[in-house]
Design an enzyme around this catalytic site. Structure first.
Site, PDB file in Angstrom:
ATOM      1  N   HIS A   1      77.371 -28.100  43.945  1.00 25.65           N
ATOM      2  CA  HIS A   1      78.288 -28.388  45.044  1.00 25.65           C
ATOM      3  C   HIS A   1      79.472 -29.218  44.548  1.00 25.65           C
ATOM      4  O   HIS A   1      79.322 -30.401  44.244  1.00 25.65           O
ATOM      5  CB  HIS A   1      77.472 -29.182  46.083  1.00 25.65           C
ATOM      6  CG  HIS A   1      78.199 -29.496  47.343  1.00 25.65           C
ATOM      7  ND1 HIS A   1      78.589 -28.533  48.241  1.00 25.65           N
ATOM      8  CD2 HIS A   1      78.592 -30.684  47.867  1.00 25.65           C
ATOM      9  CE1 HIS A   1      79.177 -29.113  49.266  1.00 25.65           C
ATOM     10  NE2 HIS A   1      79.197 -30.417  49.067  1.00 25.65           N
TER      11      HIS A   1
ATOM     12  N   TRP B   1      72.011 -25.609  50.083  1.00 21.08           N
ATOM     13  CA  TRP B   1      72.156 -26.414  51.306  1.00 21.08           C
ATOM     14  C   TRP B   1      73.252 -25.822  52.209  1.00 21.08           C
ATOM     15  O   TRP B   1      73.151 -25.836  53.427  1.00 21.08           O
ATOM     16  CB  TRP B   1      72.510 -27.846  50.885  1.00 21.08           C
ATOM     17  CG  TRP B   1      72.695 -28.870  51.951  1.00 21.08           C
ATOM     18  CD1 TRP B   1      73.857 -29.472  52.316  1.00 21.08           C
ATOM     19  CD2 TRP B   1      71.675 -29.471  52.771  1.00 21.08           C
ATOM     20  NE1 TRP B   1      73.638 -30.391  53.301  1.00 21.08           N
ATOM     21  CE2 TRP B   1      72.312 -30.420  53.603  1.00 21.08           C
ATOM     22  CE3 TRP B   1      70.295 -29.303  52.878  1.00 21.08           C
ATOM     23  CZ2 TRP B   1      71.607 -31.196  54.535  1.00 21.08           C
ATOM     24  CZ3 TRP B   1      69.598 -30.079  53.816  1.00 21.08           C
ATOM     25  CH2 TRP B   1      70.263 -30.995  54.628  1.00 21.08           C
TER      26      TRP B   1
ATOM     27  N   SER C   1      83.556 -28.588  51.406  1.00 20.04           N
ATOM     28  CA  SER C   1      82.426 -29.131  52.155  1.00 20.04           C
ATOM     29  C   SER C   1      82.845 -29.566  53.556  1.00 20.04           C
ATOM     30  O   SER C   1      83.364 -28.737  54.300  1.00 20.04           O
ATOM     31  CB  SER C   1      81.808 -30.278  51.348  1.00 20.04           C
ATOM     32  OG  SER C   1      80.461 -30.391  51.658  1.00 20.04           O
TER      33      SER C   1
HETATM   34  C1  GTR Z   1      76.558 -33.243  53.250  1.00 24.40           C
HETATM   35  C2  GTR Z   1      76.527 -32.509  54.572  1.00 24.40           C
HETATM   36  C3  GTR Z   1      77.222 -31.209  54.421  1.00 24.40           C
HETATM   37  C4  GTR Z   1      78.529 -31.299  53.664  1.00 24.40           C
HETATM   38  C5  GTR Z   1      78.545 -32.377  52.595  1.00 24.40           C
HETATM   39  C6  GTR Z   1      79.906 -32.819  52.082  1.00 24.40           C
HETATM   40  O1  GTR Z   1      75.863 -34.409  53.261  1.00 24.40           O
HETATM   41  O2  GTR Z   1      75.207 -32.332  54.928  1.00 24.40           O
HETATM   42  O3  GTR Z   1      77.386 -30.608  55.695  1.00 24.40           O
HETATM   43  O4  GTR Z   1      79.604 -31.391  54.484  1.00 24.40           O
HETATM   44  O5  GTR Z   1      77.908 -33.512  52.978  1.00 24.40           O
HETATM   45  O6  GTR Z   1      80.872 -32.937  52.829  1.00 24.40           O
HETATM   46  O7  GTR Z   1      79.995 -33.055  50.872  1.00 24.40           O
END
Ligand code: GTR
Length: 416
Positions: A397, A346, A255
């Site tokens: 995620h 996302w 992420s």
């Molecule tokens: C979210 C963000 C993403 C991603 C994520 C993370 O809130 O929108 O871009 O980086 O966090 O790091 O888990």
């Protein structure tokens, strides 16, 4: 029209065609329509429909600013690579200041009997000093005992906090599966991103910004660039450690950590393999698709991650002189692996694959075999070609052992 312009126009249309093929899909992965419906209802301001992705033309990574096509590996290495790198510094992640600093490595703990004798634990303090102030990056690593040294290594940029990376191994997490990585003959290392720069908007007063910034401009480094810089300081340490094969170090992250891994690999060519897990906007995903998180959304939620110039592209993606396939091209001719998760729309899985696919022309120019198909692979079926690879895992995620096992399969091919 000059020949060079015609060739440039042709390559734009080839990219566009490839993009279309891939966007339509075939037998490869497709987002679940139920999930698309559900997510769209919960965030009507975000696009999750493939049909609503705007028409776009990607900037041609192999056409220089002068309009000349780059047709040789020498031209890429001598001129175009630097030009693309500068564009990312200027417009996306920002520039590292030239402030002088010193660094010191201190092994503060070494246990040759870790993991029941299977590994040696090393904890290293990397101290950065500048003008009387200092900061410590805590590097933790396990080196397998029962294999020939030096060994290849994985360095995780940890964005979740030390609970996932417990050196005592009382707490074990799939996010940093140290036992499994050691069992496959790799060293595994980690540093916590907040050691380098805290992950909140503090007007760049704390962390490495507080230490090295001397005034700020629209192209000054943001927090992602600071974390990437931290990964390079860990690499500096590896270069001093005889157990680690400095030519075989993989940098990876999940992420926001995955965005950072890509930028670390772009800025620092000592990393032999870059792995970006579910990095999405500002990482692997093509910005021009405006699918899932967008530049304006990310700049609002995380105003400290990028340089101020990046805000110019809020709802203005076509004006950006780069897109993320060009970031991936900066990793060539080294190895690159990108991963997505099916429920993580996302982070735009298709846009991430397209980025990788559209970067392959640079790998090929550098004589690296890279014939990934234009179509995405099916779920849980990694696809690799030469030094490039991709998978899309089922589920949400996260970064799991399942992902790591595929990363290691790929590393076995490109690092061993
Ligand atoms: C979210 C963000 C993403 C991603 C994520 C993370 O809130 O929108 O871009 O980086 O966090 O790091 O888990």
């Amino acid at each position: 029209m000059k020949i060079s312009k015609i060739i440039a126009a042709m390559s734009v249309s080839i990219i566009l065609t490839a993009t279309m093929i891939c966007a339509q899909g075939g037998n490869g992965w497709k987002a679940s329509p139920e999930l698309v419906e559900k997510l769209s209802k919960s965030r009507p301001d975000i696009n999750y429909f493939e049909e609503k992705v705007p028409q776009y033309i990607l900037p041609d990574v192999l056409t220089g600013s002068s309009g000349k096509p780059v047709t040789s590996a020498t031209r890429w290495k001598k001129y175009r690579r630097q030009e693309v790198l500068e564009l990312f510094r200027e417009n996306v992640y920002g520039r590292v200041p030239s402030t002088q600093y010193s660094k010191e490595f201190k092994v503060i703990n070494e246990d040759e009997n870790a993991m029941n004798g299977n590994a040696t634990l090393k904890q290293v303090d990397i101290t950065i000093r500048s003008e009387g102030r200092s900061l410590v990056i805590h590097l933790t690593m396990f080196v397998p005992n029962k294999v020939q040294k030096p060994v290849p290594a994985f360095l995780l940029i940890d964005n979740r906090g030390p609970a996932n990376t417990d050196p005592t191994r009382k707490v074990r997490s799939e996010f940093w599966p140290a036992e499994e990585v050691v069992a496959r003959g790799y060293a595994i290392a980690v540093f916590y991103n907040a050691d380098v720069d805290p992950d909140n908007f503090d007007d760049f007063k704390n962390g490495i910004h507080g230490l090295l910034d001397r005034g700020r401009q629209a192209d000054s480094w943001g927090t992602i660039a600071a974390w990437a810089w931290g990964a390079s300081r860990c690499m500096d340490y590896f270069e001093t450690d005889k157990d680690i094969d400095r030519k075989k170090v993989a940098v990876l992250g999940h992420s926001r950590g995955g965005k950072t891994a890509l930028w670390a690999g772009a800025e620092d060519q000592r990393f032999a393999l870059v792995i970006s897990n579910e990095s999405g906007c500002g990482g692997a995903a093509l910005a021009r698709r405006k699918y899932g998180e967008t530049i304006s959304v990310i700049n609002k939620s995380f105003p400290h991650w990028f340089c101020t110039n990046y805000r110019k592209y809020n709802n203005n993606e076509p004006e950006m002189p780069v897109d993320m396939h060009m970031l991936m091209a900066l990793i060539a001719p080294r190895a690159l692996y990108v991963a997505s998760a099916a429920d993580d729309l996302w982070a735009d899985p298709r846009g991430s694959y397209l980025s990788l696919y559209n970067s392959l022309q640079v790998f090929r120019l550098l004589k690296i075999k890279s014939s990934l198909p234009p179509e995405m692979p099916p779920l849980n079926k990694p696809v690799t070609s030469g030094k490039t690879g991709y998978h899309i895992r089922d589920g949400v995620h996260n970064m799991l052992l399942k992902d790591w096992n595929w990363f290691m399969d790929f590393a076995d091919m490109v690092l061993k």
